[in-house]
Design a protein around this motif. Structure first.
Motif, mmCIF file in Angstrom:
data_model
loop_
_atom_site.group_PDB
_atom_site.id
_atom_site.type_symbol
_atom_site.label_atom_id
_atom_site.label_comp_id
_atom_site.label_asym_id
_atom_site.label_seq_id
_atom_site.Cartn_x
_atom_site.Cartn_y
_atom_site.Cartn_z
ATOM 1 N N TYR A 322 49.437 -26.896 -34.671
ATOM 2 C CA TYR A 322 50.354 -26.004 -35.715
ATOM 3 C C TYR A 322 50.409 -24.646 -34.903
ATOM 4 O O TYR A 322 51.449 -23.837 -35.312
ATOM 5 C CB TYR A 322 49.403 -25.545 -36.649
ATOM 6 N N TYR A 326 54.103 -22.859 -34.880
ATOM 7 C CA TYR A 326 54.577 -21.574 -35.193
ATOM 8 C C TYR A 326 55.267 -21.006 -34.139
ATOM 9 O O TYR A 326 56.188 -20.222 -34.454
ATOM 10 C CB TYR A 326 53.154 -20.733 -35.387
ATOM 11 N N VAL A 329 58.766 -22.262 -34.174
ATOM 12 C CA VAL A 329 59.632 -21.645 -35.306
ATOM 13 C C VAL A 329 59.939 -20.296 -34.998
ATOM 14 O O VAL A 329 61.201 -19.686 -35.369
ATOM 15 C CB VAL A 329 58.751 -21.978 -36.476
ATOM 16 N N LEU A 339 61.545 -23.910 -45.187
ATOM 17 C CA LEU A 339 60.665 -25.009 -44.291
ATOM 18 C C LEU A 339 60.044 -25.897 -45.055
ATOM 19 O O LEU A 339 58.912 -25.515 -45.832
ATOM 20 C CB LEU A 339 59.734 -24.218 -43.270
ATOM 21 N N LEU A 341 57.452 -28.664 -44.998
ATOM 22 C CA LEU A 341 56.386 -29.039 -43.903
ATOM 23 C C LEU A 341 55.753 -30.481 -44.559
ATOM 24 O O LEU A 341 54.707 -30.427 -45.511
ATOM 25 C CB LEU A 341 55.403 -28.177 -43.627
ATOM 26 N N LEU A 358 49.800 -21.219 -40.904
ATOM 27 C CA LEU A 358 50.738 -21.506 -42.082
ATOM 28 C C LEU A 358 51.060 -20.203 -42.633
ATOM 29 O O LEU A 358 52.149 -19.876 -43.065
ATOM 30 C CB LEU A 358 50.042 -22.246 -43.134
ATOM 31 N N ILE A 361 53.694 -18.287 -40.552
ATOM 32 C CA ILE A 361 54.905 -18.953 -40.732
ATOM 33 C C ILE A 361 55.488 -18.429 -42.272
ATOM 34 O O ILE A 361 56.865 -18.005 -42.194
ATOM 35 C CB ILE A 361 55.000 -20.431 -40.891
ATOM 36 N N ALA A 362 54.671 -18.382 -43.189
ATOM 37 C CA ALA A 362 55.316 -17.975 -44.594
ATOM 38 C C ALA A 362 55.388 -16.638 -44.551
ATOM 39 O O ALA A 362 56.337 -16.058 -45.603
ATOM 40 C CB ALA A 362 53.799 -18.143 -45.588
ATOM 41 N N HIS A 365 59.298 -16.932 -43.750
ATOM 42 C CA HIS A 365 60.261 -18.159 -44.313
ATOM 43 C C HIS A 365 59.662 -18.427 -45.433
ATOM 44 O O HIS A 365 58.415 -18.088 -45.703
ATOM 45 C CB HIS A 365 60.192 -19.173 -43.275
ATOM 46 N N LEU A 367 57.950 -21.216 -47.067
ATOM 47 C CA LEU A 367 56.869 -22.589 -46.495
ATOM 48 C C LEU A 367 56.650 -23.322 -47.888
ATOM 49 O O LEU A 367 56.002 -22.960 -48.824
ATOM 50 C CB LEU A 367 55.947 -22.048 -45.749
ATOM 51 N N VAL A 369 54.441 -26.634 -48.066
ATOM 52 C CA VAL A 369 53.521 -27.594 -47.595
ATOM 53 C C VAL A 369 53.502 -28.931 -48.558
ATOM 54 O O VAL A 369 53.251 -28.777 -49.542
ATOM 55 C CB VAL A 369 52.050 -26.986 -47.359
ATOM 56 N N ILE A 416 52.064 -19.699 -50.819
ATOM 57 C CA ILE A 416 52.689 -20.752 -50.208
ATOM 58 C C ILE A 416 52.957 -22.052 -51.095
ATOM 59 O O ILE A 416 52.138 -22.236 -51.821
ATOM 60 C CB ILE A 416 51.829 -21.351 -49.117
#
Length: 443
Positions: A322, A326, A329, A339, A341, A358, A361-362, A365, A367, A369, A416
């Motif tokens: 991951y 990351y 991305v 996104l 996932l 995670l 990334i969030a 964006h 995200l 999951v 998330i």
């Protein structure tokens, strides 16, 4: 040699032989049966030769053709049709054996029928592949016998036809039609009431109870002498990426299909719906490395690019990195994007190891999951316990099921978005979440 390859004895012939053998055996006690048995023997020999003449006199007694689609759809029932025609001047009895690809492991395929002179028939059956790749159909064997049913003649047509199996095109087409008709609720897709509004104006309409009073258009209200409000539509051309984890956790099978294939089918159907709704769609697959990256594009022809990339996606027996995801991305997806996932966590400790990535990334964006319920464990939980061992198994299954729900709440606490779904409901739930995010203006 060609004659011998196509010459077969019908099962009825052996019944005739059994009757003759019984007659000869009985003639030991009933002497009058002995000459009758010999008469029947010579009659059978004559009919045997006559049946050979009937079947092999015509160079082209029957014709058959297998019709395959250009692409088979993974996990769906795909129709395959066979058209055959008889040129014999008598009623021909047909036994059709199609050599199916070895992936189906089906060795008892047979279809029996009959054809009158110059009659044409069509027979249709379905196949359900559960793996992507090349499927080779072997010989189309047609065995013909006359009304005497003493011998059979084999005709062979269409040797080794190859057809590729792609992600679920049939499922994609179903949602494609619904997206065009704007009637996604037919498959259980929810209508989400908008909270607030986006900045893309659509029209001015009459006020109805429940409309946001902040959207009242006072100029239009004065002209029409009744309350009028501005109506806004979802923002378009927003980048959306489907990210598929191809690590070992996605090899788990349900109903003959791996979790990876459920994710691939969902990605294809979802991308099609998003493109129809004027958003940009892209795709990323990763495990130890980022294997595939398709930038988000709005063109409807972009779906063919995604389809071809999905065709070659496969799982590995490695843990997914991951951190690598990351970094990729952050470097490649520069605009705020949605996104999705597709992954799976069986233990909460596995989630905690990846949670920092995670969260990173969030931050930039939206995200979502997406992970899976273990439907076999749920079925075990619902069974009635009758002994100590079953109680033990149910207790362990409930522990794993509880962990799944705890993982979902853990992600939601950090803001998330999550989808915990049964594999067969993945596509519907994914599109539902997409419509919810668009309606709430979260992207």
């Amino acid at each position: 040699m060609q004659f011998l390859k196509s010459f077969y004895i019908h099962n009825t012939f052996f019944r005739y032989i059994a009757v003759l053998a019984a007659c000869f055996m009985l003639s030991f006690w009933i002497h009058a049966l002995y000459p009758i048995a010999w008469v029947f023997t010579w009659v059978l020999i004559g009919l045997f030769l006559f049946d050979i003449y009937l079947l092999f006199t015509y160079a082209k007694g029957v014709d058959a053709k297998r019709r395959l689609p250009q692409k088979l759809s993974n996990s769906d029932l795909n129709p395959v049709s066979v058209i055959f025609q008889s040129f014999y001047p008598f009623k021909a009895y047909i036994s059709l054996i199609d050599e199916l690809p070895q992936q189906f492991q089906k060795r008892d395929f047979e279809h029996k029928t009959f054809l009158l002179k110059n009659e044409k028939k069509e027979f249709e059956y379905t196949v359900r592949p559960v793996d992507r790749g090349e499927y080779v159909f072997g010989n189309l064997n047609v065995y013909v016998s006359s009304p005497l049913k003493i011998v059979k003649r084999r005709f062979v047509f269409q040797k080794d036809q190859m057809v590729p199996v792609y992600p679920s095109i049939i499922q994609m087409q179903q949602y494609d039609f619904l997206a065009i008709s704007n009637n996604l609720t037919l498959f259980g897709l929810k209508k989400i009431r908008r909270i607030g509004h986006t900045q893309e104006f659509e029209q001015i309409k009459e006020y109805v109870t429940g409309d946001d009073l902040r959207t009242v258009n006072w100029k239009a209200t004065a002209k029409q002498n009744q309350l009028m409000v501005n109506q806004y539509q979802d923002e378009k051309s927003q980048p959306i990426y489907s990210i598929i984890d191809t690590g070992r956790v996605m090899k788990m099978p349900f109903n003959g299909l791996k979790l990876l294939d459920y994710a691939i089918n969902s990605t294809l159907a979802f991308s099609n719906v998003a493109l129809k709704r004027n958003d940009k769609t892209g795709m990323i697959t990763f495990s130890k490395n980022v294997e595939t990256f398709v930038p988000a594009v709005q063109k409807i022809t972009h779906l063919n690019t995604i389809l071809e990339k999905l065709y070659n996606v496969s799982t590995a027996f490695t843990d997914s990195d991951y951190g690598m995801l990351y970094a990729h991305v952050k470097r490649k997806v520069t605009h705020r994007s949605l996104l999705l996932l597709y992954t799976n966590f069986e233990h909460i400790s596995a989630l905690k190891r990846q949670l920092p990535f995670l969260l990173a990334i969030a931050k930039k964006h939206v995200l979502v999951v997406i992970f899976f319920e273990n439907t076999e464990l749920e079925a075990l939980i619902d069974t009635h316990a009758e002994d100590l061992q079953t109680i033990y198994h149910k207790t362990i299954a409930e522990k794993f099921s509880l962990e799944k729900r705890l993982m979902q709440k853990e992600l939601q606490q950090y803001g998330i978005q999550t989808i915990l779904t049964k594999p067969e409901q993945l596509t519907i739930n994914t599109i539902n979440k997409y419509l919810e995010i668009k309606a709430r203006g979260l992207l």
